[in-house]
Design an enzyme around this catalytic site. Sequence first.
Site, mmCIF file in Angstrom:
data_model
loop_
_atom_site.group_PDB
_atom_site.id
_atom_site.type_symbol
_atom_site.label_atom_id
_atom_site.label_comp_id
_atom_site.label_asym_id
_atom_site.label_seq_id
_atom_site.Cartn_x
_atom_site.Cartn_y
_atom_site.Cartn_z
ATOM 1 N N GLY A 190 6.985 -1.021 0.459
ATOM 2 C CA GLY A 190 6.092 -1.893 1.447
ATOM 3 C C GLY A 190 5.184 -2.080 0.241
ATOM 4 O O GLY A 190 4.110 -2.860 1.595
ATOM 5 N N ASP A 191 4.880 -2.057 -0.681
ATOM 6 C CA ASP A 191 3.841 -2.214 -1.578
ATOM 7 C C ASP A 191 3.835 -3.685 -1.770
ATOM 8 O O ASP A 191 3.541 -4.706 -2.055
ATOM 9 C CB ASP A 191 3.816 -1.217 -3.293
ATOM 10 C CG ASP A 191 5.120 -1.159 -3.593
ATOM 11 O OD1 ASP A 191 6.095 -1.293 -3.091
ATOM 12 O OD2 ASP A 191 4.759 -0.229 -4.236
ATOM 13 N N ALA A 192 5.608 -3.662 -2.291
ATOM 14 C CA ALA A 192 6.259 -5.486 -2.578
ATOM 15 C C ALA A 192 6.186 -6.107 -1.372
ATOM 16 O O ALA A 192 6.023 -7.962 -1.688
ATOM 17 C CB ALA A 192 7.923 -4.884 -2.958
ATOM 18 N N PHE A 194 4.093 -5.957 0.588
ATOM 19 C CA PHE A 194 2.080 -6.427 1.286
ATOM 20 C C PHE A 194 2.348 -7.295 0.332
ATOM 21 O O PHE A 194 1.082 -8.470 0.391
ATOM 22 C CB PHE A 194 1.662 -5.805 0.617
ATOM 23 C CG PHE A 194 -0.139 -6.023 1.067
ATOM 24 C CD1 PHE A 194 -0.414 -6.319 2.035
ATOM 25 C CD2 PHE A 194 -0.801 -5.852 0.599
ATOM 26 C CE1 PHE A 194 -1.858 -6.645 2.754
ATOM 27 C CE2 PHE A 194 -2.410 -5.540 0.463
ATOM 28 C CZ PHE A 194 -2.689 -6.614 1.532
ATOM 29 N N TRP A 195 2.643 -7.064 -1.094
ATOM 30 C CA TRP A 195 2.346 -7.889 -2.101
ATOM 31 C C TRP A 195 2.491 -9.919 -2.051
ATOM 32 O O TRP A 195 1.971 -10.791 -2.066
ATOM 33 C CB TRP A 195 2.905 -8.430 -3.650
ATOM 34 C CG TRP A 195 2.557 -6.817 -4.102
ATOM 35 C CD1 TRP A 195 3.288 -6.204 -4.995
ATOM 36 C CD2 TRP A 195 1.267 -5.299 -4.366
ATOM 37 N NE1 TRP A 195 2.790 -4.468 -5.527
ATOM 38 C CE2 TRP A 195 1.545 -4.429 -4.681
ATOM 39 C CE3 TRP A 195 0.570 -5.776 -3.057
ATOM 40 C CZ2 TRP A 195 0.869 -3.630 -5.227
ATOM 41 C CZ3 TRP A 195 -0.280 -4.290 -3.259
ATOM 42 C CH2 TRP A 195 -0.677 -3.283 -4.289
#
Length: 423
Positions: A190-192, A194-195
């Site tokens: 999920g972080d990727a 968003f990035w």
Amino acid sequence: MNPTVSVILTSYNRPHTIQKAIESVLNQTYTSWELLIMDDNSHKDTVQIIKRYLGNKKIHYFNSNIQDSERYKTTRYATLINEAIPKTTGKYITYLTDDNEFLPDRFTVMTNFMNQNPGIHAVYSKQRVRFIMGNGKISKQRTRKTYGILNQAAGYVDHCSVMHTREVADKIFDKYGSYWDEDPKHWFNGDAAFWNRLTQVTPFYPIDKILDVAYKDSNSFQNLYMHMPKRIPDGTLVKGPSTEVFLIEKQCRRKIARELFSELKYSNGKVVNIPDPFVYKYNEGTPIDFSIFTSAQLLPIQRLIRSEQKAEIFYLQNKKKHLIPSPKIFNEYHFNSEEIVIINDRIIKNIDSGPAFKSLAAADEIIPDGVLYLFNNSYYYSENNSLLHISPQTAVKLKLPVNNPVRVDSSFIQKFAKSNYTI
Ligand code: UDP
Ligand code: MG
């Protein structure tokens, strides 16, 4: 006045590390911060630790009250972050997970850099990664590096190593209609995801210093999620970090009473560890407790059974007992005599009989479920008398005997494999 750093801490059942995470914010040399603890309905032990800190006016606590059966529907930490961002008041936003800690100069270093470079909207740092063994000791560590100015940060930068402006987050919201992408397909990264959105609007600037420490143990989400199939086949034993052991039967989860685990000849080596949300995804079925010995209908699937008095061995599948007519056939399907459960003869009589199994060469409509087969370097798993194609990685994840599959020929595959049918 120094600009405020808004920290969004996502929390779920990590009583052993949540304290370290919270204190790493309290220990910052930079004091202008607010901490939003977004707890995803953790058990009491975790919540009790969080509550100790709520006297501090800079710390705010929110409980999602999410039902376990709903957990798998979104990437939960993305959902929590999306609920948190509108509540933040800071110029800068940064993320913390409950298995990570910030180093004390993190906010000072990151805000200095951004204050001095007002055009810069996102920074990232190096990270120390520590691997923790079962006994809590650190087994090894490595450093996640920086890679200069990034126009593509996915895969290079961790969740807990970034700080960005609120302004840029709002640009993302205008562009995509949400901050983080909550689609459950991003549970793993999920972080990727968003990035990928952020780098459409701003590059990530490096700070060549280690500013946070990530702790990885065998229960880390990435570990548990890796190679997990979308649909866990019937016959699999599963366990989440904070759940009991369940048998997946007819796509429901049946809780196995602890006292019966070894009596039913289950072994820990066959239990597949997966994240809690994906355990709860399966509806709860009838528990596997002592009532199974009094009612034939309640016996679990994929067990070998025999009575004290008789030598006949049966295999249970689809609520029927199938005779295994000879030791040769028993061995052909790699059944294990140590897994035979002794059941009262009366109960066995009450179970409906299905056809006896035939040898591999003669099998026509019925084959044992829950067996791993190999043909032409491809693995297949049997479920409901059909073969489902399964990748070697997924077979390993499901604790299937990849080094000892039942080798079959093309006619067997033609009879039982369904095309486009994959695990
Ligand atoms: N998390 C959550 N709800 C859940 C499961 C996990 O909010 O049902 C949070 C968890 O508290 C953590 C984040 O999701 O903050 C990412 O999980 P984790 O740290 O296990 O991922 P990994 O380090 O393995 O990538
Ligand atoms: Mg983590």
